[in-house]
Design an enzyme around this catalytic site. Structure first.
Site, PDB file in Angstrom:
ATOM      1  NE  ARG A 155      -1.407  -0.044  10.151  1.00  0.00           N
ATOM      2  CZ  ARG A 155      -2.357  -0.314  11.279  1.00  0.00           C
ATOM      3  NH1 ARG A 155      -2.190   0.284  12.217  1.00  0.00           N
ATOM      4  NH2 ARG A 155      -3.442  -0.767  10.745  1.00  0.00           N
ATOM      5  CE1 TYR A 175      -2.751  14.698   3.185  1.00  0.00           C
ATOM      6  CE2 TYR A 175      -3.260  12.530   2.394  1.00  0.00           C
ATOM      7  CZ  TYR A 175      -2.692  13.427   3.361  1.00  0.00           C
ATOM      8  OH  TYR A 175      -1.956  12.976   4.180  1.00  0.00           O
ATOM      9  CD  GLN A 196      -1.428   7.160  -3.142  1.00  0.00           C
ATOM     10  OE1 GLN A 196      -0.780   7.685  -2.353  1.00  0.00           O
ATOM     11  NE2 GLN A 196      -2.825   6.860  -2.870  1.00  0.00           N
ATOM     12  CB  SER A 211      -0.939  -0.141   1.142  1.00  0.00           C
ATOM     13  OG  SER A 211      -2.043   0.750   1.208  1.00  0.00           O
ATOM     14  N   PRO A 212       0.505   2.389  -0.588  1.00  0.00           N
ATOM     15  CG  PRO A 212      -0.907   4.028  -1.600  1.00  0.00           C
ATOM     16  CD  PRO A 212      -0.939   2.541  -1.226  1.00  0.00           C
ATOM     17  NE  ARG A 268      -5.320   3.941  -0.940  1.00  0.00           N
ATOM     18  CZ  ARG A 268      -4.533   3.318   0.002  1.00  0.00           C
ATOM     19  NH1 ARG A 268      -4.020   4.098   0.876  1.00  0.00           N
ATOM     20  NH2 ARG A 268      -4.455   2.073   0.225  1.00  0.00           N
TER      21      ARG A 268
HETATM   22  C1  LIG Z   1       3.533   5.549   7.460  1.00  0.00           C
HETATM   23  C2  LIG Z   1       2.191   5.554   6.585  1.00  0.00           C
HETATM   24  C3  LIG Z   1       2.258   6.314   5.402  1.00  0.00           C
HETATM   25  C4  LIG Z   1       1.175   6.221   4.742  1.00  0.00           C
HETATM   26  N1  LIG Z   1       1.122   7.123   3.407  1.00  0.00           N
HETATM   27  C5  LIG Z   1       0.083   7.047   2.564  1.00  0.00           C
HETATM   28  C6  LIG Z   1      -0.043   7.527   1.434  1.00  0.00           C
HETATM   29  O1  LIG Z   1       1.181   8.190   1.034  1.00  0.00           O
HETATM   30  N2  LIG Z   1      -0.944   7.436   0.553  1.00  0.00           N
HETATM   31  C7  LIG Z   1      -2.103   6.647   0.815  1.00  0.00           C
HETATM   32  O2  LIG Z   1      -3.052   6.665   0.270  1.00  0.00           O
HETATM   33  N3  LIG Z   1      -2.004   5.899   2.133  1.00  0.00           N
HETATM   34  C8  LIG Z   1      -1.102   6.155   2.727  1.00  0.00           C
HETATM   35  N4  LIG Z   1      -1.014   5.618   3.975  1.00  0.00           N
HETATM   36  C9  LIG Z   1      -2.154   4.772   4.306  1.00  0.00           C
HETATM   37  C10 LIG Z   1      -1.975   3.358   3.992  1.00  0.00           C
HETATM   38  O3  LIG Z   1      -1.691   3.146   2.635  1.00  0.00           O
HETATM   39  C11 LIG Z   1      -2.868   2.136   4.529  1.00  0.00           C
HETATM   40  O4  LIG Z   1      -4.175   2.725   3.818  1.00  0.00           O
HETATM   41  C12 LIG Z   1      -3.304   2.366   6.102  1.00  0.00           C
HETATM   42  O5  LIG Z   1      -2.092   2.265   6.730  1.00  0.00           O
HETATM   43  C13 LIG Z   1      -4.130   0.929   6.356  1.00  0.00           C
HETATM   44  O6  LIG Z   1      -3.335   0.026   5.969  1.00  0.00           O
HETATM   45  P1  LIG Z   1      -2.650  -1.050   7.092  1.00  0.00           P
HETATM   46  O7  LIG Z   1      -3.650  -1.382   8.191  1.00  0.00           O
HETATM   47  O8  LIG Z   1      -2.282  -2.230   6.305  1.00  0.00           O
HETATM   48  O9  LIG Z   1      -1.643  -0.127   7.644  1.00  0.00           O
HETATM   49  C14 LIG Z   1       0.086   5.680   5.024  1.00  0.00           C
HETATM   50  C15 LIG Z   1      -0.002   4.689   6.070  1.00  0.00           C
HETATM   51  C16 LIG Z   1       1.089   4.736   6.889  1.00  0.00           C
HETATM   52  C17 LIG Z   1       1.253   3.824   7.819  1.00  0.00           C
END
Ligand SMILES: Cc1cc2nc3c(=O)[nH]c(=O)nc-3n(C[C@H](O)[C@H](O)[C@H](O)COP(=O)(O)O)c2cc1C
Ligand SMILES: Cc1cc2nc3c(=O)[nH]c(=O)nc-3n(C[C@H](O)[C@H](O)[C@H](O)COP(=O)(O)OP(=O)(O)OC[C@H]3O[C@@H](n4cnc5c(N)ncnc54)[C@H](O)[C@@H]3O)c2cc1C
Length: 763
Positions: free
Chosen positions: A715, A572, A491, A413-414, A620
């Site tokens: 994560r 955003y 992204q 994921s981003p 997204r």
């Molecule tokens: C450190 C960090 C940075 C993130 N940056 C972005 C981002 O740049 N773009 C985005 O769409 N989501 C971002 N997210 C959200 C993640 O892509 C994801 O949707 C969210 O962490 C839930 O997924 P998880 O439970 O697997 O961590 C970020 C999450 C984390 C933890």
């Protein structure tokens, strides 16, 4: 002690038995308004585990109940002229009448006084009792008369149901039958509970119910109509009702009950009066009887009645919440079943079996590995057109969109790294993305990469607006393509009102300490009172932002990215146009959802025009603002997705929230997946699911049930870039390609796993 149970259902009777079992000197009375044989309902489902609990409490009644159990292992789903049967589910059932009669006899034998045909009206009548147990069912009069104290939360669910019986045999399987009528879909839950009789619960949506005219029918007409609808499955047998002694329609809406308090002075709520669980998880009687054991137990172990009530409530509330959570998923699945009725019978069956999210892919394998193997084959054949020789878990089945094929369905994921300087990806990014690409995921997303310097969230965000950015990204993309078989997606985003803020590990979303740049948005609505008020964008700002997106997309083409995602989520810029919380414009870009989507769609169209035809674009979105009807709701998210699909978006990446500081998200395992499920199956578009998905089992369950086409893990990929390679080793998938220099590591991992399996007796 003198105790009275108001209500002689499973809760009241079993409490009376449990109290007497602990001390025969108690004086216990059960007051029941109906006669001993007049009960509603047909069979109830219990489990062997519940029986063990009952046995430890009162072996005599438990033995009798067990001796009358009808067992069945299979679940059969009749749907669109097909019957899909899976096994290993292990249920047992007993007639409600028989259960109550066993409990009545046992209570009598223990000296409980049973007063039938006695309506409990005024609690004053019971003032001589030390303890009053309100076991008077889902519509509890006691609870209602003290509603200010017990504070019941009653959620009236959407479907209509009627609880009937039949002499048709359903003794080989717990059977679900879905029938399409001219009024809509109607379905039955059927199971045998004694040699001659089966429960036959019929359910449908309120709209179907009204269209079919059930609202105007008495019980006899209802039965006649339902016999026609289910004629194929009834084999000439009649449907029967035992609610004729009740007034009003036999059709009901299920009430989910939960109370803030369960006791008051010497009055305590028990069974359905305190909390209910939807019949599709078949646990209401179990809950009632196990609560009765707990209450009777604590009344003997605790020093006061008050202390006993506290222990009872603390213990049982937890159990109730756990069950109600699973029951909610299951209830909602049936309420929205029409969403799934286009699915192939195999996937439909899988979706039904895993509806409560208590049963996962590997649970199903334990229950019926043959059926699951067939289901996995079906999944792969549908995706690739080829019948696989060896079975693969759904996560390892390739995914194709436009000219791009992903080797598997795991996505990094981003995730913003906050390590860039002046938007420039550097060695950190090279190592970070290269590692994730080597780790086995099919697709690796970059972090939100910003289309202009002022479009950055923080000074550490990457950009794609200068030649040097393009060059640095190209170096990363080239490595991924040369050294791995992963695909890489960029992204693109613009921060809007959430820009000019601190790095992720500083104070997130708070303005910079110095050197803030101007932020823009659809309206002058700041992210929080402490953030800058964004300047309301005019048309020339919009032109500039659109052109920035196009320039970034052109750079991404030259850098060689395989896939492009537009970040329209998390508050955003584009997200702030979509949600009414931050878009209060009065021109054509504000107002209705269609208007609020105009600019985001314009940007998508402009990007799509310069992005190669053979490469996909995903978007997204935040599918829920988590603020209720004033913000974006999951229903709006379906409408948003439909608009994006019409414009030519290939996949919706379904995230949620981060659009308002007022949001009240409900977190949990796979908590955003229901939004992906809804969008995929209502808008008919491929989706990516994301959010607290961390086990291979989660990924496989989501994919196989058709809740998403790809699964993003964020994560987990920070903690372990090699998440997919490890999952492959865990699941025994041989097709995962490790980088050549790492083959010795792979071999050792496999050896250690094989050894651990031998040691733990798994093989
Ligand atoms: C450190 C960090 C940075 C993130 N940056 C972005 C981002 O740049 N773009 C985005 O769409 N989501 C971002 N997210 C959200 C993640 O892509 C994801 O949707 C969210 O962490 C839930 O997924 P998880 O439970 O697997 O961590 C970020 C999450 C984390 C933890
Ligand atoms: C369609 C359907 C299917 C179900 N299937 C299952 C299943 O398979 N497995 C399962 O475990 N559970 C099932 N349940 C749930 C189960 O029926 C209840 O959870 C269970 O009966 C709760 O027991 P109770 O004693 O609290 O309430 P009830 O069984 O409702 O008993 C309450 C009693 O109180 C009496 N009463 C009410 N008011 C008064 C009054 N003022 N004076 C005197 N008496 C009064 C009523 O007549 C009734 O006998 C199902 C429920 C429904 C609706």
């Amino acid at each position: 002690m003198r105790a009275v149970c108001l209500g002689g259902g499973p809760a009241g009777l079993y409490f009376a038995i449990s109290l007497k079992r602990r001390d025969l000197s108690h004086d216990v009375v059960v007051v029941e308004r109906n006669g001993p044989d007049d009960t509603f309902g047909w069979g109830v489902v219990l489990s062997d585990e519940t029986l063990d609990n009952l046995k430890a409490n009162d072996p005599e009644s438990a033995e009798l109940i067990r001796s009358e159990f009808v067992y069945w292992d299979d679940i059969a789903v009749h749907y669109r002229n097909s019957v899909v049967t899976s096994t290993g589910h292990g249920f047992c059932g007993i007639g409600r009448k028989r259960l109550l009669s066993i409990l009545q006899d046992r209570a009598r034998a223990l000296g409980v006084q049973l007063q039938f045909e006695t309506e409990a009206k005024d609690l004053e009548a019971y003032r001589d009792f030390d303890l009053i147990v309100a076991a008077d069912g889902v519509n509890s009069r006691v609870r209602t008369s003290h509603a200010d104290i017990f504070q019941p939360d009653i959620d009236v669910r959407a479907c209509k149901y009627v609880w009937l019986g039949t002499n048709q045999k359903f003794d080989d399987a717990f059977t679900f039958i879905f029938e399409e009528t001219e009024y809509g879909w109607i379905w039955a839950h059927a199971y045998q509970f004694d040699a001659d009789t089966a429960t036959f619960i019929i359910e449908c949506s309120q709209a179907t119910w009204t269209r079919a005219g059930f609202d105007r029918m008495g019980i006899d007409e209802t039965i006649a109509a339902c016999e026609k609808i289910f004629a194929r499955n009834l084999g000439g047998h009649r449907l029967m009702s035992n609610t004729r002694h009740l007034r009003g329609s036999a059709w009901l809406n299920f009430n989910r009950v939960l109370c803030e308090r369960w006791s008051y002075r010497n009055i305590v709520l028990l069974g359905d009066a305190a909390a209910t669980a939807h019949f599709s998880v078949g646990s209401g009687s179990k809950l009632a009887m196990e609560s009765a054991i707990a209450l009777a137990g604590y009344l003997h172990t605790e020093s006061s009645m008050e202390a006993a009530f506290t222990r009872y409530e603390d213990e049982r509330r937890l159990e109730v919440l756990r069950l109600q959570s699973a029951a909610r998923n299951s209830t909602e699945w049936f309420e929205n079943v029409e969403r799934y009725l286009h699915l192939d019978p195999v996937q439909f069956n899988y979706s039904l079996l895993t509806r409560s999210q208590r049963i996962s892919h590997e649970n199903l394998r334990q229950r019926d590995s043959t059926w699951l193997a067939k289901a996995e084959k079906w999944f792969e054949k549908k995706a690739t057109g080829l019948t696989p020789q060896v079975n693969h878990a759904p996560m390892f089945v390739p995914f194709r969109v436009r000219g791009i094929e992903l080797k598997n369905r795991v996505v990094v994921s981003p995730m913003a790294q906050y390590r860039a300087v002046e938007g420039n990806p550097n060695d950190w990014h090279f190592v970070h993305y290269a590692e994730r690409a080597k780790g086995g995921a099919g697709l690796v997303f970059t972090e939100m990469t910003c289309v202009s310097p002022e479009g950055r969230i923080t000074p550490g965000c990457t950009g794609l607006y200068r030649d040097e950015h393009e060059k640095a990204w190209k170096r990363i993309v080239n490595f991924v393509h040369a050294e791995t078989d992963a695909k890489i997606a960029i992204q693109l985003g613009h921060s809007g009102a959430k820009g000019s803020t601190q790095l992720g590990w500083e104070t997130m979303d708070a303005p910079l300490a110095a050197d803030n740049w101007e932020v823009i948005g659809p309206s002058p609505v700041p992210w929080s009172p402490g953030n800058q008020v964004p300047r309301e964008m005019n048309r020339s700002d919009m032109d500039r932002v659109r052109d920035d997106y196009v320039r970034a997309a052109q750079m991404a083409v030259r850098a060689g990215f395989d896939w492009l995602e537009l970040h329209y989520a998390h508050g955003y810029l584009m997200s702030s146009f979509i949600t009414p919380l931050t878009n209060i414009r009065t021109d054509r870009y504000g107002g209705s959802l269609e208007n609020r989507m105009l600019f985001p769609l314009e940007v998508f169209n402009a990007v799509r025009a310069v992005w190669p035809e053979n490469k996909p674009i995903s978007v997204r979105i935040s599918a829920n603002d988590w603020v209720g009807p004033n913000g974006i709701t999951p229903q709006d998210a379906v409408a948003i997705s439909r608009m994006l699909v019409v414009a030519g978006v290939d996949l919706i990446d379904v995230s949620a929230g981060q659009t308002s500081t007022q949001a009240k998200p409900v977190y949990g395992r796979m908590f955003q997946t229901p939004f992906s499920d809804r969008i995929r199956n209502e808008a008919g578009v491929a989706t990516l699911a994301v959010g607290n998905i961390y086990e291979p089992d989660h990924v496989n369950s989501i994919l196989m049930a058709g809740r998403a086409d790809l699964v993003c893990l964020a994560r987990p990929h920070l903690a372990n870039p090699y998440w997919t390679l490890h999952a492959a080793a865990d699941l025994g998938y041989e097709g995962a390609i490790w980088p050549k220099p790492y083959l010795a590591g792979r071999d050792q991992l496999h050896r250690l796993k094989a050894r651990a399996e031998v040691m733990t007796g798994k093989v």
